[in-house]
Design a protein around this motif. Structure first.
Motif, mmCIF file in Angstrom:
data_model
loop_
_atom_site.group_PDB
_atom_site.id
_atom_site.type_symbol
_atom_site.label_atom_id
_atom_site.label_comp_id
_atom_site.label_asym_id
_atom_site.label_seq_id
_atom_site.Cartn_x
_atom_site.Cartn_y
_atom_site.Cartn_z
ATOM 1 N N ALA A 107 0.831 -1.208 0.000
ATOM 2 C CA ALA A 107 0.000 0.000 0.000
ATOM 3 C C ALA A 107 0.864 1.256 0.000
ATOM 4 C CB ALA A 107 -0.932 -0.009 1.213
ATOM 5 N N GLU A 108 1.981 1.217 0.734
ATOM 6 C CA GLU A 108 2.884 2.366 0.757
ATOM 7 C C GLU A 108 3.499 2.608 -0.615
ATOM 8 O OE1 GLU A 108 7.201 3.421 2.705
ATOM 9 O OE2 GLU A 108 5.766 2.339 3.959
ATOM 10 N N GLY A 109 3.891 1.539 -1.306
ATOM 11 C CA GLY A 109 4.453 1.685 -2.647
ATOM 12 C C GLY A 109 3.441 2.231 -3.638
ATOM 13 N N ALA A 110 2.180 1.754 -3.556
ATOM 14 C CA ALA A 110 1.140 2.253 -4.457
ATOM 15 C C ALA A 110 0.883 3.734 -4.215
ATOM 16 C CB ALA A 110 -0.145 1.461 -4.257
ATOM 17 N N ALA A 111 0.895 4.156 -2.954
ATOM 18 C CA ALA A 111 0.703 5.577 -2.645
ATOM 19 C C ALA A 111 1.853 6.409 -3.195
ATOM 20 C CB ALA A 111 0.578 5.772 -1.132
ATOM 21 N N GLY A 112 3.068 5.890 -3.109
ATOM 22 C CA GLY A 112 4.211 6.602 -3.687
ATOM 23 C C GLY A 112 4.089 6.756 -5.189
ATOM 24 N N SER A 113 3.587 5.711 -5.866
ATOM 25 C CA SER A 113 3.385 5.796 -7.315
ATOM 26 C C SER A 113 2.341 6.852 -7.664
ATOM 27 C CB SER A 113 2.947 4.435 -7.863
ATOM 28 O OG SER A 113 4.002 3.508 -7.809
ATOM 29 N N ALA A 157 -5.091 18.125 -5.253
ATOM 30 C CA ALA A 157 -4.885 16.713 -5.603
ATOM 31 C C ALA A 157 -3.550 16.211 -5.076
ATOM 32 C CB ALA A 157 -4.957 16.534 -7.117
ATOM 33 N N SER A 158 -2.514 17.039 -5.167
ATOM 34 C CA SER A 158 -1.198 16.649 -4.656
ATOM 35 C C SER A 158 -1.234 16.466 -3.149
ATOM 36 C CB SER A 158 -0.155 17.708 -5.034
ATOM 37 O OG SER A 158 -0.049 17.840 -6.429
ATOM 38 N N ARG A 159 -1.897 17.375 -2.457
ATOM 39 C CA ARG A 159 -1.982 17.254 -1.005
ATOM 40 C C ARG A 159 -2.758 16.015 -0.580
ATOM 41 N NH1 ARG A 159 -3.151 23.609 0.672
ATOM 42 N NH2 ARG A 159 -0.947 24.269 0.585
ATOM 43 N N ASP A 160 -3.825 15.699 -1.306
ATOM 44 C CA ASP A 160 -4.589 14.488 -0.985
ATOM 45 C C ASP A 160 -3.722 13.244 -1.160
ATOM 46 O OD1 ASP A 160 -6.789 16.036 -0.439
ATOM 47 O OD2 ASP A 160 -7.738 15.717 -2.402
ATOM 48 N N SER A 208 -0.227 8.971 1.239
ATOM 49 C CA SER A 208 1.115 8.421 1.383
ATOM 50 C C SER A 208 1.610 8.537 2.818
ATOM 51 C CB SER A 208 2.072 9.146 0.430
ATOM 52 O OG SER A 208 3.390 8.669 0.572
ATOM 53 N N ARG A 209 1.324 9.680 3.464
ATOM 54 C CA ARG A 209 1.748 9.868 4.864
ATOM 55 C C ARG A 209 1.087 8.849 5.780
ATOM 56 N NH1 ARG A 209 0.078 11.749 9.513
ATOM 57 N NH2 ARG A 209 -1.996 12.110 8.664
ATOM 58 N N ARG A 210 -0.223 8.629 5.621
ATOM 59 C CA ARG A 210 -0.929 7.671 6.489
ATOM 60 C C ARG A 210 -0.388 6.262 6.300
ATOM 61 N NH1 ARG A 210 -5.729 10.450 4.821
ATOM 62 N NH2 ARG A 210 -6.274 8.669 3.493
#
Length: 576
Positions: A190-196, A224-227, A232-234
């Motif tokens: 999930a962290e990798g997908a958020a980074g992508s 959109a970038s902040r979302d 990614s932060r969570r």
């Protein structure tokens, strides 16, 4: 995304590819670990010698043996790490080569649907993570696993009961590790997908910066970038939480086997069933065990992250492939579009029953308002996408059924999107035809009107372009792309707004130069500039996904239909 079993198979395949080095790493680490066992055992002998009344000479001999074993362990461990790191670098090279091969084999439509940001993240951050694992974590895990096994074996050799006590004391680590492993893979994926997703949004915003500014979409893109960054932060905080539970639990578990052995060993020594030296040696072995175990568990934590990255890198093998290299040969260059319909996955129908025949050697212009389906039709003609219904064939063979190499020789699509590769002007051109001579390169540049500014460069064809070299503007980059087309020498050329970034005079000059170079070949030009249609053999008019008019420029102007209206608005004159 590759499955866990696919990742394990890929890892085994990579190791087998350099099996001798892998075995050498195991052997050297085993020898180093064996030398490391001598220290605690010899220290126990010193204690027993002193308690038994032994002299200084016996202690000195045993101490010298400890020093020699430590030096031998140092040399063997250094050698093992050297071999291990070279092994890791070779494996990493194969991973990178496989990734590039797989990425180049992906159909363009697959890359576009996935997003270049996702592919970029896999090819950079994920490949880098896998590389660090293969180069550092993998060899270190092997080293420390061998050392841990030797240390546990040494405790059993001193006394089986103490060995059992040590293993029982380590069971706490097993429960903590099991809890962690159940949650870690999903968390890191999930962290990798958020980074992508973050990379995709940043790449799209940067590439479309002018459009964002023109349409005043800054606030929307920032939101959109902040979302994406918040997601990614969570997900990063979730994996951090897993580590904050895992590592403290392991640290506490290290003390249990040492305390257990000291208590049981002390009782046995008090009853005369065990020497003090054996108890001390067993306690030292278990105390030393914390070092390898700590490394092992830390590397296991890294393996969860790298395993998720490996699943994303290896996942390219599961993506749709381009059609096989071998494919039927077209009988000629005639293109037939029959009953074609097309709808994007996340949108409505774009093409609605298009029928069109493009004769070999014909210059066809496709015009129409924005959103009429012109670009979609060009993608179907170039074999990038397959029609939802109907067929697009060249020489009786479906375009999407042509192998990549055959397709590139048959049809080339040139859009307003362009790319200048890092390297010299010569490097940028040789991509299209590696065997081309400098004379042929200059001829291609001359054909597209780029020879003038290239000759003005400090080193001509040898001038380095891109970052660290000479930067090119949009028109120059597009001329380089067109020069590559000239060198590729396709049977059919599709120009989809290919001269959009050139000023009108340069664009007209370039198109006329291309027309001269591609004499006798099929040219399909899709553009809003109607001078292209004026020079074409026939003009096809697209409206709302349908082909509404087809004929020569004069015929369509005389008909007074949609094309005549477009010509009037563009040319500023009423047709005669």
């Amino acid at each position: 995304m590759a499955r866990s079993v696919d990742v394990r198979r890929a890892a085994v395949r990579l190791v087998r590819g350099d099996g001798r080095a892998f075995l050498a790493v195991l052997a050297l680490n085993g020898a180093a670990a064996g030398m490391g066992l001598a220290g605690p055992w010899l220290l126990g002998r010193i204690i027993d010698e002193v308690r038994g009344g032994g002299g200084v000479g016996a202690v000195d001999r045993l101490a010298l043996a400890i020093v020699l074993c430590a030096v031998a362990q140092l040399l063997l461990a250094r050698w093992a790490r050297y071999v291990g790191h070279r092994f890791g670098e070779r494996v990493l090279a194969r991973v990178r080569e496989e990734f590039v091969d797989r990425a180049l084999a992906l159909p363009a439509s697959v890359v576009e649907r996935a997003g270049t940001g996702d592919l970029t993240a896999r090819g950079t951050a994920d490949v880098d993570t896998v590389g660090k694992t293969l180069r550092d974590s993998g060899p270190e895990l092997l080293i420390n696993t061998v050392q841990a096994l030797f240390l546990i074996g040494a405790v059993f050799a001193l006394d089986p009961l103490l060995g059992v006590c040590g293993l029982v004391g380590l069971t706490g680590i097993w429960f903590v590790l099991r809890w962690y492993l159940r949650r870690a893979r999903a968390g890191y994926l999930a962290e990798g997908a958020a980074g992508s997703e973050v990379a995709e949004i940043v790449a799209a915003t940067a590439s479309g910066a002018r459009t964002v500014e023109a349409l005043r979409l800054e606030r929307r893109r920032i939101a959109a970038s902040r979302d994406a960054l918040e997601v990614s932060r969570r997900r990063r905080f979730h994996t951090l939480f897993l580590r904050t539970v895992f590592f403290p639990g392991v640290e506490v578990s290290y003390l249990v086997p040492v305390v257990t052995v000291l208590m049981v060993g002390g009782m046995l020594h008090e009853r005369g069933a065990m020497s003090l030296g054996a108890v001390v040696a067993a306690a030292l072995y278990l105390q030393q065990l914390s070092g390898p175990l700590d490394e092992i568990l830390m590397r296991i934590e890294q393996l969860q992250s790298s395993g998720a990255s490996f699943a994303r890198v290896e996942g390219l093998a599961r993506a749709p492939r381009a059609v096989p290299v071998r494919s039927p040969e077209p009988v000629d260059d005639r293109i037939d579009v029959t009953g074609v319909r097309y709808a994007y996955e996340r949108g409505g129908e774009v093409l609605r029953g298009v029928d069109l025949t493009v004769r070999p050697g014909e210059r066809l212009a496709v015009v129409g308002p924005s959103g009429a389906g012109k670009t979609t039709l060009s993608r179907l003609l170039a074999g990038i996408d397959a029609p939802t219904e109907g067929s697009v064939t060249v020489g009786g063979v479906p375009v999407v059924g042509l192998g990549p190499e055959r397709l590139r020789r048959q049809v080339v699509l040139v859009t307003q999107e362009h790319h200048v590769f890092l390297g010299t002007v010569r490097d940028n051109l040789l991509i299209a035809e590696p065997s081309a001579t400098d004379e042929e390169l200059w001829a291609a540049l001359t054909a597209v009107g780029a020879d003038g500014w290239v000759r003005d460069l400090p080193d001509g064809l040898g001038t380095r372009l891109g970052e660290g070299g000479r930067r090119t503007d949009g028109s120059q980059a597009q001329q380089l792309a067109l020069a590559r087309v000239v060198l590729a020498d396709p049977h059919t050329l599709i120009l989809d707004e290919a001269t959009a970034l050139l000023d009108p005079a340069t664009a007209r000059h370039t198109e006329r130069a291309l027309a001269a170079v591609l004499e006798g070949r099929t040219v399909i030009a899709i553009a809003h500039r109607l001078h292209t249609a004026h020079d074409a053999d026939r003009v096809a008019v697209m409206e709302d996904g349908r082909l509404t008019e087809l004929g020569t420029h004069d015929e369509l102007v005389g008909a007074g239909g949609a094309y005549a209206a477009l010509w009037e608005r563009w040319h500023g004159e009423r047709p005669a």
